[in-house]
Design a protein around this motif. Structure first.
Motif: not given
Length: 112
Positions: A38-40, A43, A88-91, A107, A109
């Protein structure tokens, strides 16, 4: 040639759950790694969970204990069950095969 198609992303409230799917086609065998990264925003892309060689499973520290990876070899599909989701898992979540091939991303969210 490998094609990976992800599905299952969306918007969910904190504490909720989502289940992602990735179906592969092409030159796929069970001897190569397959899993999720995953990528936020702002980050680096990070490991979520992968099946490594021999079927060993590696989880990222931030998701260990909350997420579960599984597979259906007959369908060339891997799943990611995500529970107790946090903002914070949003990515964007990416399926990966052989540490080289990538899906388009889906995605996720998580709202507070």
């Amino acid at each position: 040639q490998v094609q990976l198609v992800e599905s299952g992303g969306g918007l969910v409230q904190a504490g909720g759950s989502l289940r992602l799917s990735c179906t592969g086609s092409g030159r796929i065998s069970g001897f190569n790694a397959m899993g999720w990264y995953r990528q936020a925003p702002g980050k680096q892309r990070e490991l979520v969970a992968v099946f490594g060689s021999g079927g060993t499973i590696n989880y990222g520290d931030s998701v260990n204990g909350r997420f579960t990876i599984s597979r259906d070899n007959a369908k060339n599909t891997v799943y990611l069950q995500m529970n107790s989701l946090k903002p914070e898992d949003t990515a964007v979540y990416y399926c990966n095969y052989g540490y080289y091939f990538w899906g388009q991303g889906t995605q996720v969210t998580v709202s507070s």
